[in-house]
Design a protein around this motif. Structure first.
Motif, PDB file in Angstrom:
ATOM      1  N   ARG A 141      -3.075  31.012  -0.675  1.00  0.00           N
ATOM      2  CA  ARG A 141      -1.685  31.116  -0.234  1.00  0.00           C
ATOM      3  C   ARG A 141      -0.885  30.041  -0.940  1.00  0.00           C
ATOM      4  N   GLY A 142       0.195  30.436  -1.588  1.00  0.00           N
ATOM      5  CA  GLY A 142       0.976  29.469  -2.340  1.00  0.00           C
ATOM      6  C   GLY A 142       1.989  28.715  -1.500  1.00  0.00           C
ATOM      7  N   PHE A 143       2.801  29.426  -0.701  1.00  0.00           N
ATOM      8  CA  PHE A 143       3.888  28.791   0.031  1.00  0.00           C
ATOM      9  C   PHE A 143       3.905  29.294   1.470  1.00  0.00           C
ATOM     10  N   ASP A 144       4.340  28.416   2.393  1.00  0.00           N
ATOM     11  CA  ASP A 144       4.466  28.783   3.795  1.00  0.00           C
ATOM     12  C   ASP A 144       5.547  29.840   3.972  1.00  0.00           C
ATOM     13  N   PRO A 145       5.568  30.534   5.142  1.00  0.00           N
ATOM     14  CA  PRO A 145       6.674  31.457   5.416  1.00  0.00           C
ATOM     15  C   PRO A 145       8.018  30.745   5.254  1.00  0.00           C
ATOM     16  N   HIS A 146       8.932  31.381   4.546  1.00  0.00           N
ATOM     17  CA  HIS A 146      10.223  30.777   4.250  1.00  0.00           C
ATOM     18  C   HIS A 146      11.194  31.885   3.869  1.00  0.00           C
ATOM     19  N   SER A 153       3.840  39.519   4.003  1.00  0.00           N
ATOM     20  CA  SER A 153       4.372  39.640   5.364  1.00  0.00           C
ATOM     21  C   SER A 153       5.861  39.315   5.312  1.00  0.00           C
ATOM     22  N   ILE A 154       6.665  40.273   5.774  1.00  0.00           N
ATOM     23  CA  ILE A 154       8.123  40.143   5.739  1.00  0.00           C
ATOM     24  C   ILE A 154       8.641  40.194   7.170  1.00  0.00           C
ATOM     25  N   HIS A 155       9.498  39.228   7.521  1.00  0.00           N
ATOM     26  CA  HIS A 155      10.081  39.164   8.861  1.00  0.00           C
ATOM     27  C   HIS A 155      11.607  39.157   8.780  1.00  0.00           C
ATOM     28  N   GLU A 156      12.220  39.577   9.876  1.00  0.00           N
ATOM     29  CA  GLU A 156      13.681  39.613   9.968  1.00  0.00           C
ATOM     30  C   GLU A 156      14.274  38.211   9.777  1.00  0.00           C
ATOM     31  N   PRO A 157      15.511  38.137   9.300  1.00  0.00           N
ATOM     32  CA  PRO A 157      16.143  36.824   9.072  1.00  0.00           C
ATOM     33  C   PRO A 157      16.392  36.071  10.380  1.00  0.00           C
ATOM     34  N   VAL A 158      16.381  34.758  10.275  1.00  0.00           N
ATOM     35  CA  VAL A 158      16.867  33.901  11.362  1.00  0.00           C
ATOM     36  C   VAL A 158      18.254  33.359  11.020  1.00  0.00           C
ATOM     37  N   HIS A 159      18.656  33.492   9.762  1.00  0.00           N
ATOM     38  CA  HIS A 159      19.974  33.029   9.296  1.00  0.00           C
ATOM     39  C   HIS A 159      20.400  33.989   8.195  1.00  0.00           C
ATOM     40  N   ARG A 160      21.280  34.921   8.534  1.00  0.00           N
ATOM     41  CA  ARG A 160      21.621  35.985   7.606  1.00  0.00           C
ATOM     42  C   ARG A 160      22.520  35.478   6.489  1.00  0.00           C
ATOM     43  N   HIS A 161      22.318  36.039   5.296  1.00  0.00           N
ATOM     44  CA  HIS A 161      23.133  35.734   4.115  1.00  0.00           C
ATOM     45  C   HIS A 161      23.263  34.224   3.866  1.00  0.00           C
ATOM     46  N   PRO A 162      22.160  33.483   3.811  1.00  0.00           N
ATOM     47  CA  PRO A 162      22.280  32.032   3.593  1.00  0.00           C
ATOM     48  C   PRO A 162      22.875  31.719   2.229  1.00  0.00           C
ATOM     49  N   LEU A 163      23.627  30.626   2.183  1.00  0.00           N
ATOM     50  CA  LEU A 163      24.185  30.144   0.928  1.00  0.00           C
ATOM     51  C   LEU A 163      23.209  29.169   0.279  1.00  0.00           C
ATOM     52  N   ALA A 164      23.503  28.769  -0.954  1.00  0.00           N
ATOM     53  CA  ALA A 164      22.581  27.919  -1.707  1.00  0.00           C
ATOM     54  C   ALA A 164      22.341  26.583  -1.011  1.00  0.00           C
ATOM     55  N   ASP A 165      23.318  26.092  -0.245  1.00  0.00           N
ATOM     56  CA  ASP A 165      23.159  24.819   0.447  1.00  0.00           C
ATOM     57  C   ASP A 165      22.714  24.996   1.904  1.00  0.00           C
ATOM     58  N   PRO A 219      16.468  41.011   0.415  1.00  0.00           N
ATOM     59  CA  PRO A 219      17.741  40.288   0.460  1.00  0.00           C
ATOM     60  C   PRO A 219      17.525  38.833   0.870  1.00  0.00           C
ATOM     61  N   ARG A 220      18.441  37.969   0.465  1.00  0.00           N
ATOM     62  CA  ARG A 220      18.327  36.566   0.841  1.00  0.00           C
ATOM     63  C   ARG A 220      18.324  36.433   2.361  1.00  0.00           C
ATOM     64  N   GLY A 221      17.533  35.494   2.834  1.00  0.00           N
ATOM     65  CA  GLY A 221      17.444  35.254   4.269  1.00  0.00           C
ATOM     66  C   GLY A 221      16.250  35.892   4.932  1.00  0.00           C
ATOM     67  N   TRP A 222      15.660  36.925   4.318  1.00  0.00           N
ATOM     68  CA  TRP A 222      14.484  37.558   4.912  1.00  0.00           C
ATOM     69  C   TRP A 222      13.253  36.674   4.698  1.00  0.00           C
ATOM     70  N   LEU A 223      12.495  36.473   5.776  1.00  0.00           N
ATOM     71  CA  LEU A 223      11.333  35.586   5.719  1.00  0.00           C
ATOM     72  C   LEU A 223      10.174  36.283   5.016  1.00  0.00           C
ATOM     73  N   HIS A 224       9.387  35.504   4.260  1.00  0.00           N
ATOM     74  CA  HIS A 224       8.254  36.101   3.564  1.00  0.00           C
ATOM     75  C   HIS A 224       7.191  35.054   3.263  1.00  0.00           C
ATOM     76  N   SER A 225       5.970  35.527   3.174  1.00  0.00           N
ATOM     77  CA  SER A 225       4.827  34.741   2.698  1.00  0.00           C
ATOM     78  C   SER A 225       3.828  35.729   2.128  1.00  0.00           C
ATOM     79  N   ALA A 226       2.918  35.229   1.281  1.00  0.00           N
ATOM     80  CA  ALA A 226       1.989  36.124   0.605  1.00  0.00           C
ATOM     81  C   ALA A 226       0.653  35.439   0.387  1.00  0.00           C
ATOM     82  N   VAL A 227      -0.424  36.239   0.440  1.00  0.00           N
ATOM     83  CA  VAL A 227      -1.784  35.750   0.202  1.00  0.00           C
ATOM     84  C   VAL A 227      -2.465  36.698  -0.779  1.00  0.00           C
TER      85      VAL A 227
END
Length: 410
Positions: free
Chosen positions: A152-157, A175-187, A220-228
């Motif tokens: 696994r390279g990176f934690d869910p983010h 594994s893809i999960h719904e956003p907790v913060h929709r349409h996040p900006l670069a900062d 889309p930006r904001g959707w949570l993901h991790s991969a193994v």
């Protein structure tokens, strides 16, 4: 004066790179997924024409990549560059060149290798990325993630940009999960919502899928993901889309606020920032002046500002300096010239001249050259047979455009 955009108008269906990734028309993708919902598709032909394990080995072993074009991570943590780089030796004493033997050691121990900015270092990916940027109207960059089996390279983010994930080799469970913060900006990185991300990642996923070569995910930006990685070495490309947002549009609109005398006024004398009432009138006046500013904002000026920003974030087709010099010296009437791909230029015309305005320069030609410029932008032309010019003038204009990096020989 006329002022034209950098590319001829395209039909809604004329988006071949996007269609290759999504399997659907641009209109359907925009309506059902763009910026909102993930899309998982499969391309039977795969993507090995863009990248492969052999390409990765060549970049690692022979191309002398340096940070930040490469990084490594293990179990969610980014490794120190000293663990996979070293000096290039005599004639290349910089200390951060990729060391293939160190990469082998870390990779065998389970670390993920990330080759960053492949749109700048690997030709087929650069060509495809320019096509995709043209289709989308937003800048893009490409990374490759190369992961050992069961690692696994990176934690869910979540990412602050949209992505296309292209599985190149091996398999990987996503594994893809719904956003907790929709349409996040670069900062607004995922670490600002670390607890919410961790909690959401424990819920049933929106997508839980083993990706095989040819699979494509739009996220889309904001959707949570991790991969193994599941079995064998897994390689996937991530195409990151740095979308221009409505906030960017608003910032651009407000950039001229300094030209408005009402918005340059000082706040009231004796203002007390602990008492909102002491500057409430200034707030109302500022809002009114801002409304007036936005109402009279010239759309043409806004378009030019956005075009400049887009040009700064993208790069046109590379030129080959030595081949171009040879082509100029030996130019004959039958040499085909084509407009430099993704140049992001603006054309300005008046009764005396036509100007080609690029990110780095302005090329001015007599008005008689306008038909030739328009023809070259539309399709390849013979260097000695440009519309509206005689043979000698055609060659003169062609050499100038070659020298300025406006056109390239085919």
């Amino acid at each position: 004066m006329s002022d034209s955009a950098s590319q001829p108008e395209r039909g809604a269906e004329d988006r071949p790179a996007l269609r290759r990734l999504t399997g659907m028309s641009g209109e359907q993708f925009a309506r059902e997924h763009w910026g909102e919902r993930p899309l998982l598709t499969h391309s039977p032909s795969g993507f090995e024409d863009l990248f492969s394990a052999e390409a990765a080995d060549e970049l690692i072993a022979q191309r002398a990549l340096r940070t930040p074009f490469v990084r490594m991570a293990s179990e969610g943590a980014v490794l120190s560059p000293s663990r996979f780089t070293s000096s290039g030796g005599t004639g290349a004493e910089v200390g951060d060149q990729l060391d293939s033997a160190k990469v082998l050691q870390e990779f065998a121990a389970g670390a993920t290798l990330v080759l960053q900015g492949l749109h700048r270092t690997w030709g087929p990916i650069g060509d495809f990325t320019r096509d995709l940027v043209r289709d989308l109207g937003h800048p893009a960059q490409v990374n490759a993630y190369i992961t050992p089996a069961s690692s696994r390279g990176f934690d869910p983010h979540y990412d602050t940009h949209d992505v296309f994930v292209l599985q190149i080799a091996g398999t990987k469970r996503w594994s893809i999960h719904e956003p907790v913060h929709r349409h996040p900006l670069a900062d607004q990185p995922w670490t600002d919502h670390r607890d919410a991300v961790a909690e959401a990642a424990r819920r049933p996923p929106h997508i839980d899928q083993v990706f095989e070569p040819g699979d494509v995910l739009y996220l889309p930006r904001g959707w949570l993901h991790s991969a193994v990685a599941e079995g064998g070495t897994s390689i996937h490309l991530t195409i990151g889309l740095r979308a221009t947002t409505r906030q960017d549009l608003l910032h651009t609109l407000l950039a001229s606020a300094g030209e408005d005398p009402e918005l340059r006024r000082s706040l009231a004398l004796g203002v007390d920032y602990s008492d909102p009432a002491s500057f409430a009138e200034d707030v109302r006046a500022t809002i009114a002046a801002a409304h007036a500013l936005l109402d009279r904002a010239p759309i043409d000026d806004l378009a030019r500002s956005l075009q400049r920003a887009h040009a700064e974030a993208t790069r046109p087709e590379p030129v080959r300096p030595l081949a171009t010099i040879d082509a100029m010296a030996e130019l004959t009437a039958d040499v085909l010239l084509s407009w430099r791909d993704a140049l992001a230029e603006r054309i300005e015309e008046d009764e005396r001249a036509i100007r080609i305005v690029t990110r780095t320069s302005t090329v001015t030609l007599p008005a008689e050259a306008a038909p030739a410029i328009r023809a070259l932008r539309a399709a390849p032309q013979g260097a000695g047979d440009l519309p509206g010019l005689d043979a000698e003038s055609s060659l003169v204009v062609s050499r100038r455009l070659l020298r300025e990096g406006i056109v390239v020989p085919q």
